[in-house]
Design a protein around this motif. Sequence first.
Motif, PDB file in Angstrom:
ATOM      1  N   THR A   6      13.241 -51.542  13.163  1.00 36.03           N
ATOM      2  CA  THR A   6      13.917 -51.089  14.466  1.00 36.03           C
ATOM      3  C   THR A   6      14.563 -52.099  15.128  1.00 36.03           C
ATOM      4  OG1 THR A   6      12.239 -49.130  14.191  1.00 36.03           O
ATOM      5  CG2 THR A   6      13.620 -49.350  16.372  1.00 36.03           C
ATOM      6  N   PHE A  10      18.518 -52.467  15.846  1.00 37.86           N
ATOM      7  CA  PHE A  10      19.104 -52.888  17.200  1.00 37.86           C
ATOM      8  C   PHE A  10      19.679 -54.025  17.450  1.00 37.86           C
ATOM      9  CE2 PHE A  10      18.491 -54.523  21.519  1.00 37.86           C
ATOM     10  CZ  PHE A  10      19.017 -53.695  22.106  1.00 37.86           C
ATOM     11  N   LYS A  13      23.185 -53.865  15.392  1.00 37.32           N
ATOM     12  CA  LYS A  13      24.201 -53.114  16.254  1.00 37.32           C
ATOM     13  C   LYS A  13      24.652 -53.676  17.491  1.00 37.32           C
ATOM     14  CE  LYS A  13      23.213 -48.122  15.511  1.00 37.32           C
ATOM     15  NZ  LYS A  13      22.034 -47.170  16.011  1.00 37.32           N
ATOM     16  N   ALA A 105      23.612 -49.925  20.576  1.00 36.78           N
ATOM     17  CA  ALA A 105      22.534 -50.358  19.932  1.00 36.78           C
ATOM     18  C   ALA A 105      21.224 -49.514  20.108  1.00 36.78           C
ATOM     19  CB  ALA A 105      22.375 -51.802  20.023  1.00 36.78           C
ATOM     20  N   PHE A 106      21.260 -48.937  21.227  1.00 34.38           N
ATOM     21  CA  PHE A 106      19.911 -48.184  21.441  1.00 34.38           C
ATOM     22  C   PHE A 106      20.203 -46.659  21.400  1.00 34.38           C
ATOM     23  CE2 PHE A 106      15.940 -49.868  23.555  1.00 34.38           C
ATOM     24  CZ  PHE A 106      15.296 -48.705  23.400  1.00 34.38           C
ATOM     25  N   LYS A 107      20.064 -46.398  20.243  1.00 37.47           N
ATOM     26  CA  LYS A 107      20.812 -45.203  19.794  1.00 37.47           C
ATOM     27  C   LYS A 107      20.643 -43.679  20.571  1.00 37.47           C
ATOM     28  CE  LYS A 107      20.853 -42.327  15.615  1.00 37.47           C
ATOM     29  NZ  LYS A 107      20.291 -42.120  14.295  1.00 37.47           N
ATOM     30  N   SER A 174      18.653 -41.879  25.144  1.00 37.03           N
ATOM     31  CA  SER A 174      18.378 -42.642  23.689  1.00 37.03           C
ATOM     32  C   SER A 174      17.342 -41.747  22.899  1.00 37.03           C
ATOM     33  CB  SER A 174      17.994 -43.897  23.827  1.00 37.03           C
ATOM     34  OG  SER A 174      16.546 -44.079  24.207  1.00 37.03           O
ATOM     35  N   TYR A 176      14.924 -43.173  21.608  1.00 36.88           N
ATOM     36  CA  TYR A 176      13.899 -44.047  21.869  1.00 36.88           C
ATOM     37  C   TYR A 176      12.384 -43.299  21.603  1.00 36.88           C
ATOM     38  CZ  TYR A 176      10.198 -47.181  23.766  1.00 36.88           C
ATOM     39  OH  TYR A 176       9.237 -48.002  23.824  1.00 36.88           O
TER      40      TYR A 176
END
Length: 185
Positions: A6, A10, A13, A105-107, A174, A176
């Motif tokens: 993960t 990150f 990305k 990057a932090f989807k 996100s 997260y």
Amino acid sequence: MSKNKTIIIFLIKFFVTYFLLTGMYSFYLSKTQKSAGIFSCAPITRQVADHVSVAAEIFGFSSSVEQNIDELSIAFRLNGQHVINVVEGCNSVSIIILFLAFIIAFKGSVKDTFFYGLFGAVTIYLVNVMRIFLIAVLYQRFPEYRTFWHDLMFPAIIYGYIFLLWVVWVKYFSHYKELKNEQKN
């Protein structure tokens, strides 16, 4: 291992987005600003200076901007006095790129990423315009504190705002929480 995966995803990305957007911005600068012979700032830098001038006028100050002939900057005058130069680093594009690289990057969902990215970019731009306006006012009134305003106080404000935007993104938009739940299972 999935926690490391993960983090690696990150970072990949983030850096791919950051370098892609920075490369595009550098290309834009190479095509729009001139530093040989007659100096000419990129249109975005001129636009920021113009918006700072509008903010000054709204708050009752007389202001003007003009391209410096001796360097790559826009001279900003407040009440007839040259108080600051607006340079490429003042236009907020680089920090908007940093902000966007993080949220990409932090989807999050495509829709949330797009609208939050747009909201963040616009508000960062506006906070930056007000930051430059306040720097000009404070430089004029308290010139002995120029270093404090420019190097400490106002970077803390703009980067603090970006950090706040990132926290809101991670907490509310996100994926997260989904990633955290996946790692527990």
